[in-house]
Write a protein that holds these residues in place. Structure first.
Motif, PDB file in Angstrom:
ATOM      1  N   GLY A   1      43.452  51.086  33.021  1.00  0.00           N
ATOM      2  CA  GLY A   1      42.193  50.403  33.307  1.00  0.00           C
ATOM      3  C   GLY A   1      42.204  49.816  34.706  1.00  0.00           C
ATOM      4  O   GLY A   1      43.188  49.928  35.441  1.00  0.00           O
ATOM      5  N   ALA A   2      41.099  49.177  35.072  1.00  0.00           N
ATOM      6  CA  ALA A   2      41.001  48.482  36.358  1.00  0.00           C
ATOM      7  C   ALA A   2      41.689  47.122  36.204  1.00  0.00           C
ATOM      8  O   ALA A   2      41.161  46.227  35.541  1.00  0.00           O
ATOM      9  CB  ALA A   2      39.538  48.313  36.760  1.00  0.00           C
ATOM     10  N   VAL A   3      42.868  46.999  36.779  1.00  0.00           N
ATOM     11  CA  VAL A   3      43.707  45.816  36.614  1.00  0.00           C
ATOM     12  C   VAL A   3      43.141  44.639  37.407  1.00  0.00           C
ATOM     13  O   VAL A   3      42.713  44.799  38.550  1.00  0.00           O
ATOM     14  CB  VAL A   3      45.153  46.117  37.053  1.00  0.00           C
ATOM     15  CG1 VAL A   3      46.028  44.871  36.978  1.00  0.00           C
ATOM     16  CG2 VAL A   3      45.738  47.232  36.210  1.00  0.00           C
ATOM     17  N   ILE A   4      43.141  43.477  36.789  1.00  0.00           N
ATOM     18  CA  ILE A   4      42.697  42.244  37.436  1.00  0.00           C
ATOM     19  C   ILE A   4      43.948  41.528  37.934  1.00  0.00           C
ATOM     20  O   ILE A   4      44.794  41.114  37.144  1.00  0.00           O
ATOM     21  CB  ILE A   4      41.885  41.369  36.458  1.00  0.00           C
ATOM     22  CG1 ILE A   4      40.623  42.128  36.058  1.00  0.00           C
ATOM     23  CG2 ILE A   4      41.568  40.013  37.075  1.00  0.00           C
ATOM     24  CD1 ILE A   4      39.856  41.517  34.925  1.00  0.00           C
ATOM     25  N   THR A   5      44.062  41.429  39.263  1.00  0.00           N
ATOM     26  CA  THR A   5      45.252  40.848  39.869  1.00  0.00           C
ATOM     27  C   THR A   5      44.841  39.710  40.785  1.00  0.00           C
ATOM     28  O   THR A   5      44.029  39.919  41.676  1.00  0.00           O
ATOM     29  CB  THR A   5      46.016  41.910  40.681  1.00  0.00           C
ATOM     30  OG1 THR A   5      46.304  43.016  39.839  1.00  0.00           O
ATOM     31  CG2 THR A   5      47.307  41.354  41.223  1.00  0.00           C
TER      32      THR A   5
END
Length: 192
Positions: A33-37
């Motif tokens: 998925g689109a990782v939240i960092t």
């Protein structure tokens, strides 16, 4: 001279094996998925589930929570996303018992508790449809950056993944593969 070359080759090969092992053991998992960092604390969701019971996101610590915003009369993205989540959870077996799926209504005028229960039941009887007052729903929509227009029929379509610690970790688009969702949920359940 041959012994020296043989010895240097053996030392070099051993070094490569050790380096490969260290890199393998210390690698970070690869998410789909689109990782939240960096991960951030997920905004609280306080609504009512389709059984008439209060729902608070914070009461689901220790579980992976998948949050989707949609409506029951949706002809495409909403049922597709729920079907993909169902397939993903079916593939991880007993671990799926530690996952809570919720769909927050974007059409409170037509998404009745009975309608939400029926819709979610087509996918999994443990999936919860959430609704509330327009003020409560608008807060949840705003907190998750969800745009709702046209009486709920136009809405953002991300699937939000919240880890067992209550952190928002990544998002998926509605056409994401069930195997990608399953792989990431499994990693979060293992504490990644």
């Amino acid at each position: 001279m041959n012994r020296k070359m043989l010895w240097l080759s053996a030392v070099g090969l051993a070094g490569l094996i050790i380096l490969s092992a260290v890199l393998f053991l210390t690698r970070k998992p690869s998410f789909n998925g689109a990782v939240i960092t960096p991960p951030s604390a997920a905004a609280e969701i306080t609504l009512t589930d389709h059984n008439g019971k209060p729902f608070k996101l914070s009461e689901h610590r220790g579980e992976v929570v998948l949050v989707y915003f949609g409506y029951i009369n949706c002809p495409d993205e909403c049922p597709t996303t729920m079907a993909h989540i169902k397939l993903a959870l079916d593939s991880i077996g007993e671990s799926a018992n530690k996952v809570q799926v919720v769909m927050v209504s974007t059409d409170p005028a037509r998404d009745t508790p009975d309608g939400l229960k029926d819709f979610m039941g087509h996918f999994n009887s443990n999936f919860l449809g959430l609704t509330g007052t327009i003020t409560e729903l608008e807060k949840a929509w705003k907190d998750y950056g969800v745009t709702v227009e046209d009486g709920g029929e136009t809405h953002s379509t991300f699937l939000y993944v919240i880890d067992p610690s209550g952190n928002l970790r990544e998002t998926f688009l509605p056409d994401s593969e069930p195997s990608d969702i399953a792989a990431d949920v499994s990693l979060f359940l293992k504490g990644q």
